[in-house]
Design a protein around this motif. Structure first.
Motif, short mmCIF file in Angstrom:
data_model
loop_
_atom_site.label_atom_id
_atom_site.label_comp_id
_atom_site.label_asym_id
_atom_site.label_seq_id
_atom_site.Cartn_x
_atom_site.Cartn_y
_atom_site.Cartn_z
N ALA A 1 -5.95 -5.29 10.35
CA ALA A 1 -4.83 -5.19 10.00
C ALA A 1 -3.97 -6.08 11.15
O ALA A 1 -2.74 -6.48 10.56
CB ALA A 1 -4.51 -3.64 10.36
N TYR A 2 -4.00 -6.28 12.27
CA TYR A 2 -3.41 -7.20 13.27
C TYR A 2 -3.49 -8.63 12.67
O TYR A 2 -2.41 -9.17 12.85
CB TYR A 2 -3.86 -6.92 14.63
N GLN A 3 -4.69 -8.96 12.32
CA GLN A 3 -4.63 -10.29 11.75
C GLN A 3 -3.82 -10.36 10.70
O GLN A 3 -3.25 -11.63 10.42
CB GLN A 3 -6.02 -10.78 11.71
N THR A 4 -3.64 -9.58 9.69
CA THR A 4 -3.00 -9.81 8.64
C THR A 4 -1.48 -9.75 8.86
O THR A 4 -0.66 -10.49 8.34
CB THR A 4 -3.11 -8.54 7.42
N VAL A 5 -1.25 -8.81 9.72
CA VAL A 5 0.27 -9.11 10.44
C VAL A 5 0.61 -10.59 10.83
O VAL A 5 1.46 -11.15 10.40
CB VAL A 5 0.69 -7.98 11.47
N LEU A 6 -0.41 -11.10 11.77
CA LEU A 6 -0.09 -12.47 12.14
C LEU A 6 -0.08 -13.55 11.01
O LEU A 6 0.78 -14.08 10.89
CB LEU A 6 -1.37 -12.79 13.22
N GLU B 1 0.93 -1.11 0.03
CA GLU B 1 -0.14 0.11 -0.13
C GLU B 1 0.84 1.26 0.14
O GLU B 1 2.02 1.28 0.71
CB GLU B 1 -0.82 0.02 1.26
N THR B 2 0.67 2.35 -0.74
CA THR B 2 1.26 3.63 -0.88
C THR B 2 0.61 4.47 -0.05
O THR B 2 1.43 5.53 0.69
CB THR B 2 1.51 4.18 -2.15
N ASP B 3 -0.58 4.67 0.29
CA ASP B 3 -1.41 5.64 0.81
C ASP B 3 -1.13 5.47 2.32
O ASP B 3 -0.93 4.30 2.95
CB ASP B 3 -3.01 5.20 0.62
N ALA B 4 -0.84 6.75 2.87
CA ALA B 4 -0.23 6.90 4.02
C ALA B 4 -1.34 6.25 5.33
O ALA B 4 -0.66 5.90 6.43
CB ALA B 4 -0.13 8.48 4.45
N SER B 5 -2.58 6.14 5.03
CA SER B 5 -3.40 5.60 5.97
C SER B 5 -3.72 4.07 5.62
O SER B 5 -3.73 3.43 6.74
CB SER B 5 -4.88 6.19 5.99
N ARG C 1 -3.61 2.73 13.96
CA ARG C 1 -4.85 2.74 13.45
C ARG C 1 -6.06 2.77 14.59
O ARG C 1 -6.93 3.26 14.24
CB ARG C 1 -5.31 1.17 12.77
N PHE C 2 -5.83 2.31 15.67
CA PHE C 2 -6.53 2.51 17.02
C PHE C 2 -6.18 4.06 17.58
O PHE C 2 -7.08 4.83 17.54
CB PHE C 2 -6.04 1.51 17.87
N ARG C 3 -5.09 4.61 17.41
CA ARG C 3 -4.72 5.88 17.91
C ARG C 3 -5.33 6.93 17.06
O ARG C 3 -5.83 7.89 17.69
CB ARG C 3 -3.05 6.23 17.80
N GLN C 4 -5.39 6.81 15.92
CA GLN C 4 -5.77 7.68 14.62
C GLN C 4 -7.03 7.50 14.07
O GLN C 4 -7.69 7.96 13.11
CB GLN C 4 -4.91 7.92 13.67
N ASP C 5 -7.89 6.40 15.06
CA ASP C 5 -9.26 5.92 14.38
C ASP C 5 -9.47 5.73 12.61
O ASP C 5 -10.20 6.20 12.21
CB ASP C 5 -10.44 7.11 14.75
#
Ligand code: UDP
Length: 244
Positions: free
Chosen positions: A229-234, A206-210, A218-222
């Motif tokens: 996202a967490y599951q994809t990392v796992l 992904e290139t988009d900053a968000s 993702r949580f801090r900035q809603d």
């Protein structure tokens, strides 16, 4: 896992004693906090995901010769760990400018740092975890000069190993926080957890900053889709671990 009494409840984990005084159980919760606990919430299944990611990463590091507190993970949310005395330090390693580095220095978000930065923060909620200088750290007796040298070397070694590992996962390791503890022989062991709660991880597809953010920002900035996202990392960590 048979535990005895609760020793400590933190923001994301609970620490239990076991029948063996040398062994503790760390239980991973779904609770999430940010901005020194001013923002609170839960991330569904976070405890399970972070326990699994940390388990894999501690194993990767152990295999490369880094001594950690991890013993094994007897259930989805539990990790058996060696009892250590945690140093009140957050050791932050940065490869790319983000977060407080940008806020405090004006460096643009996403700037590649020529060499990685190792920084020490005072783990003290009442003081808001301030950035320490070397002299302040020594003044406060938070570590000896020898431990400070060793912590810096260990943090750099961990960075080298994890940066490579995440690269293989198609993820950029932007920055992360480590905690260390001393075992009864006064050996420094890497402790706590290594997860999207404690690392900034950017999706290389992904290139988009968000959209690229796969971590607690993702949580801090809603930004939404935190669990996904967490599951994809796992999923990527599991797939890469299976290859090595
Ligand atoms: N970090 C952490 N716990 C803390 C503070 C920071 O795990 O109490 C992690 C954070 O997730 C990031 C790195 O350490 O990966 C650097 O954080 P930074 O100093 O930029 O602070 P923040 O932007 O989180 O305020």
């Amino acid at each position: 896992m048979k535990t005895t009494q609760k020793l400590y409840e933190g923001k994301a984990k609970i620490l239990y004693a076991t029948e063996d005084p040398q062994v503790l159980v760390s239980y991973f919760k779904d609770d999430a906090t940010a901005f020194n606990a001013q923002k609170r919430g839960t991330i569904a299944d976070k405890g399970r995901i972070n326990c699994a990611i940390s388990t894999h990463l501690f194993q990767v590091l152990e295999d490369k010769g880094i001594a950690t507190h991890w013993i094994d993970s007897p259930s989805e949310r539990e990790m058996r760990v060696k009892a250590v005395k945690i140093l009140p330090l957050e050791v932050v390693v940065r490869n790319i400018a983000a977060g407080s580095l940008c806020r405090d220095t004006g460096i643009d978000l996403g700037t590649l740092l020529e060499s990685s930065l190792v920084e020490f923060y005072y783990k003290n909620d009442d003081l808001g975890d301030p950035l320490l200088t070397r002299d302040r750290l020594l003044l406060l007796n938070l570590a000896t000069p020898e431990q400070l040298t060793q912590l810096t070397q260990l943090a750099q070694q961990v960075n080298h190993i994890l940066k490579d590992f995440f690269q293989q996962c198609g993820i950029t390791l932007v920055d992360f926080k480590l905690e260390f503890g001393l075992d009864p022989q006064q050996t420094l062991l890497l402790a706590d957890e290594i997860s999207p709660d404690t690392c900034r991880l950017w999706n290389q597809s992904e290139t988009d900053a968000s959209r690229r953010v796969m971590d607690k920002d993702r949580f801090r900035q809603d930004l939404g889709n935190v669990e996904t996202a967490y599951q994809t990392v796992l999923d990527r960590v599991v797939a890469q671990s299976a290859k090595i």
